[in-house]
Design a protein around this motif. Structure first.
Motif, PDB file in Angstrom:
ATOM      1  N   PRO A 131       0.817  -1.228   0.000  1.00  0.00           N
ATOM      2  CA  PRO A 131       0.000   0.000   0.000  1.00  0.00           C
ATOM      3  C   PRO A 131       0.847   1.274   0.000  1.00  0.00           C
ATOM      4  N   LYS A 132       1.929   1.272   0.775  1.00  0.00           N
ATOM      5  CA  LYS A 132       2.793   2.468   0.822  1.00  0.00           C
ATOM      6  C   LYS A 132       3.543   2.666  -0.497  1.00  0.00           C
ATOM      7  N   LEU A 133       4.013   1.549  -1.067  1.00  0.00           N
ATOM      8  CA  LEU A 133       4.754   1.649  -2.334  1.00  0.00           C
ATOM      9  C   LEU A 133       3.812   2.066  -3.464  1.00  0.00           C
ATOM     10  N   LYS A 134       2.555   1.654  -3.360  1.00  0.00           N
ATOM     11  CA  LYS A 134       1.565   2.063  -4.360  1.00  0.00           C
ATOM     12  C   LYS A 134       1.376   3.588  -4.296  1.00  0.00           C
ATOM     13  N   GLN A 135       1.287   4.070  -3.073  1.00  0.00           N
ATOM     14  CA  GLN A 135       1.083   5.509  -2.868  1.00  0.00           C
ATOM     15  C   GLN A 135       2.260   6.316  -3.425  1.00  0.00           C
ATOM     16  N   SER A 136       3.466   5.783  -3.238  1.00  0.00           N
ATOM     17  CA  SER A 136       4.661   6.542  -3.669  1.00  0.00           C
ATOM     18  C   SER A 136       5.101   6.180  -5.081  1.00  0.00           C
ATOM     19  N   GLN A 137       4.348   5.269  -5.733  1.00  0.00           N
ATOM     20  CA  GLN A 137       4.765   4.731  -7.035  1.00  0.00           C
ATOM     21  C   GLN A 137       6.217   4.252  -6.924  1.00  0.00           C
ATOM     22  N   GLY A 138       6.425   3.403  -5.932  1.00  0.00           N
ATOM     23  CA  GLY A 138       7.771   3.061  -5.503  1.00  0.00           C
ATOM     24  C   GLY A 138       8.402   1.885  -6.222  1.00  0.00           C
ATOM     25  N   LEU A 139       9.465   1.381  -5.598  1.00  0.00           N
ATOM     26  CA  LEU A 139      10.317   0.376  -6.233  1.00  0.00           C
ATOM     27  C   LEU A 139      10.721  -0.689  -5.212  1.00  0.00           C
ATOM     28  N   ILE A 140      10.682  -1.949  -5.654  1.00  0.00           N
ATOM     29  CA  ILE A 140      11.235  -3.046  -4.843  1.00  0.00           C
ATOM     30  C   ILE A 140      12.502  -3.518  -5.556  1.00  0.00           C
ATOM     31  N   VAL A 141      13.616  -3.558  -4.821  1.00  0.00           N
ATOM     32  CA  VAL A 141      14.860  -4.097  -5.396  1.00  0.00           C
ATOM     33  C   VAL A 141      15.209  -5.363  -4.642  1.00  0.00           C
ATOM     34  N   ASN A 142      15.330  -6.443  -5.376  1.00  0.00           N
ATOM     35  CA  ASN A 142      15.689  -7.713  -4.747  1.00  0.00           C
ATOM     36  C   ASN A 142      17.147  -8.038  -5.026  1.00  0.00           C
ATOM     37  N   VAL A 143      17.914  -8.235  -3.947  1.00  0.00           N
ATOM     38  CA  VAL A 143      19.322  -8.629  -4.124  1.00  0.00           C
ATOM     39  C   VAL A 143      19.351 -10.157  -4.168  1.00  0.00           C
ATOM     40  N   SER A 144      19.394 -10.659  -5.393  1.00  0.00           N
ATOM     41  CA  SER A 144      19.357 -12.106  -5.594  1.00  0.00           C
ATOM     42  C   SER A 144      20.741 -12.594  -6.022  1.00  0.00           C
ATOM     43  N   ALA A 145      20.804 -13.860  -6.369  1.00  0.00           N
ATOM     44  CA  ALA A 145      22.099 -14.450  -6.702  1.00  0.00           C
ATOM     45  C   ALA A 145      22.023 -15.111  -8.077  1.00  0.00           C
ATOM     46  N   ILE A 146      23.145 -15.107  -8.769  1.00  0.00           N
ATOM     47  CA  ILE A 146      23.172 -15.716 -10.107  1.00  0.00           C
ATOM     48  C   ILE A 146      22.820 -17.206 -10.042  1.00  0.00           C
ATOM     49  N   ASN A 147      23.092 -17.821  -8.876  1.00  0.00           N
ATOM     50  CA  ASN A 147      22.755 -19.253  -8.674  1.00  0.00           C
ATOM     51  C   ASN A 147      21.322 -19.561  -9.109  1.00  0.00           C
ATOM     52  N   VAL A 148      20.442 -18.580  -8.857  1.00  0.00           N
ATOM     53  CA  VAL A 148      19.015 -18.757  -9.147  1.00  0.00           C
ATOM     54  C   VAL A 148      18.790 -19.016 -10.642  1.00  0.00           C
ATOM     55  N   LEU A 149      19.706 -18.487 -11.482  1.00  0.00           N
ATOM     56  CA  LEU A 149      19.533 -18.621 -12.935  1.00  0.00           C
ATOM     57  C   LEU A 149      20.266 -19.840 -13.492  1.00  0.00           C
ATOM     58  N   LEU A 150      21.006 -20.536 -12.618  1.00  0.00           N
ATOM     59  CA  LEU A 150      21.802 -21.674 -13.082  1.00  0.00           C
ATOM     60  C   LEU A 150      21.092 -22.992 -12.797  1.00  0.00           C
ATOM     61  N   ALA A 151      21.650 -24.072 -13.361  1.00  0.00           N
ATOM     62  CA  ALA A 151      21.107 -25.393 -13.046  1.00  0.00           C
ATOM     63  C   ALA A 151      21.307 -25.653 -11.554  1.00  0.00           C
ATOM     64  N   PRO A 152      20.411 -26.420 -10.930  1.00  0.00           N
ATOM     65  CA  PRO A 152      20.542 -26.693  -9.494  1.00  0.00           C
ATOM     66  C   PRO A 152      21.956 -27.184  -9.164  1.00  0.00           C
ATOM     67  N   THR A 153      22.497 -26.666  -8.064  1.00  0.00           N
ATOM     68  CA  THR A 153      23.902 -26.949  -7.738  1.00  0.00           C
ATOM     69  C   THR A 153      24.011 -27.871  -6.535  1.00  0.00           C
ATOM     70  N   VAL A 154      24.876 -28.865  -6.662  1.00  0.00           N
ATOM     71  CA  VAL A 154      25.134 -29.807  -5.564  1.00  0.00           C
ATOM     72  C   VAL A 154      25.543 -29.043  -4.297  1.00  0.00           C
ATOM     73  N   ASN A 155      25.056 -29.471  -3.156  1.00  0.00           N
ATOM     74  CA  ASN A 155      25.391 -28.915  -1.824  1.00  0.00           C
ATOM     75  C   ASN A 155      24.675 -27.602  -1.473  1.00  0.00           C
ATOM     76  N   TRP A 156      23.946 -27.037  -2.434  1.00  0.00           N
ATOM     77  CA  TRP A 156      23.373 -25.701  -2.199  1.00  0.00           C
ATOM     78  C   TRP A 156      21.849 -25.731  -2.047  1.00  0.00           C
ATOM     79  N   ALA A 157      21.286 -26.888  -1.675  1.00  0.00           N
ATOM     80  CA  ALA A 157      19.817 -27.029  -1.669  1.00  0.00           C
ATOM     81  C   ALA A 157      19.133 -25.952  -0.822  1.00  0.00           C
ATOM     82  N   ALA A 158      19.645 -25.731   0.384  1.00  0.00           N
ATOM     83  CA  ALA A 158      18.962 -24.792   1.301  1.00  0.00           C
ATOM     84  C   ALA A 158      18.966 -23.371   0.730  1.00  0.00           C
ATOM     85  N   TYR A 159      20.126 -22.911   0.339  1.00  0.00           N
ATOM     86  CA  TYR A 159      20.259 -21.516  -0.143  1.00  0.00           C
ATOM     87  C   TYR A 159      19.528 -21.319  -1.461  1.00  0.00           C
TER      88      TYR A 159
END
Ligand SMILES: NC(=O)c1ccc[n+]([C@@H]2O[C@H](COP(=O)([O-])OP(=O)(O)OC[C@H]3O[C@@H](n4cnc5c(N)ncnc54)[C@H](OP(=O)(O)O)[C@@H]3O)[C@@H](O)[C@H]2O)c1
Length: 259
Positions: A131-159
């Motif tokens: 509601p507040k961001l709607k009022q201000s015509q605001g922005l959400i910035v998500n700090v994500s990781a390149i891992n998200v765009l890659l094939a699933p990686t061994v040992n990294w299931a939780a993250y």
């Protein structure tokens, strides 16, 4: 810097995970702008120290110490920010875990911690801030990781599962948010030299960005409000991750058969 200054002047910006690493560097970068920064993390002393360091800068700084894995504490933070107009929410707080499944059999808490901080906390915050961001015509910035765009990686299931969960949530919500005049940007960052990667000796000699460089990438998103940042070499990394996964699976099968 001039354009960024113009874009952020008089804006109120929430930065989670502001006490260390990328979040801390981002605070240093934005502190020279006449804006209001609301900084969130668990370590109150570190937040106070940061505020002292930035005391001579233009930005007005508010601190809020909270453990974002705790939905009650998030609710209290949401109450606290009711007094502020919010223009930008930077979802940066995060936790990474690299551990094989066979060493995780008695560690459900690894999955709970990552999913609470990396997924549920930003969802709870976004829902409250819409509601507040709607009022201000605001922005959400998500700090994500390149891992998200890659094939699933061994040992990294939780993250990887938890970072991917929020990325998917935000991708699904983007069109609806845009209908409410809220913009969404995601930074799919590569490796960054922060305390997050310190426990992983495999990363010690790998090329990595400095936190300042990562902060600069995020500031560019704040300025341009582009949909996303990803490194130019993402496609190469994607192909390599598929190849690596395939080879790993074949070797694994061969090894199991021989056993
Ligand atoms: N480093 C990398 O290689 C890399 C690569 C891609 C993406 N990222 C992403 O970048 C973001 C920042 O990571 P970083 O590398 O700067 O890590 P970092 O140096 O460990 O900083 C993490 C920040 O999150 C805060 N945080 C952690 N747990 C929290 C909790 N339960 N409640 C509230 N705040 C909490 C920490 O503050 P307190 O400990 O004081 O709470 C700290 O300020 C994360 O979302 C991460 O997934 C990092």
């Amino acid at each position: 810097m001039l354009r960024l200054r113009q874009r952020l002047q008089h804006k109120t910006i929430i930065i989670t995970g502001a006490s260390y690493g990328i979040g801390e560097s981002l605070c240093h970068l934005l502190a020279d702008i006449d804006c209001n920064l609301i900084l969130v993390a668990r370590t109150a002393d570190k937040l106070r120290e940061l505020k002292q360091q930035l005391a001579m800068c233009k930005a007005k700084i508010d601190l809020y110490a909270a453990d974002l894995r705790d939905s009650q504490q998030i609710d209290e933070f949401i109450q606290y920010i009711q007094a502020f107009p919010i223009d930008i929410f930077i979802n940066n707080a995060g936790k990474s875990i690299c551990r094989p499944i066979m060493q995780s059999l008695d560690r459900l808490h690894d999955f709970e911690r990552t999913i609470k901080l990396n997924y549920l906390a930003p969802v709870q915050l976004c829902l409250a801030l819409i509601p507040k961001l709607k009022q201000s015509q605001g922005l959400i910035v998500n700090v994500s990781a390149i891992n998200v765009l890659l094939a699933p990686t061994v040992n990294w299931a939780a993250y990887q599962a938890s970072k991917t969960a929020f990325d998917q949530w935000l991708c699904c919500a983007t069109a609806e948010l845009q209908n409410q005049q809220i913009k969404v940007s995601t930074a799919y960052l590569p490796l960054v030299k922060t305390r997050m990667i310190e426990p992983n000796i495999a990363y010690k000699n790998l090329p990595a960005l400095q936190p300042k460089q990562a902060a600069l990438i995020i500031s560019r998103l704040l300025q341009t409000q582009k949909r996303q940042y990803k490194p130019w070499w993402t496609i190469i990394a994607q192909l390599a991750s598929v190849l690596f996964n395939g080879i790993w699976l074949i070797l694994n099968r061969y090894y199991i058969k021989r056993k």
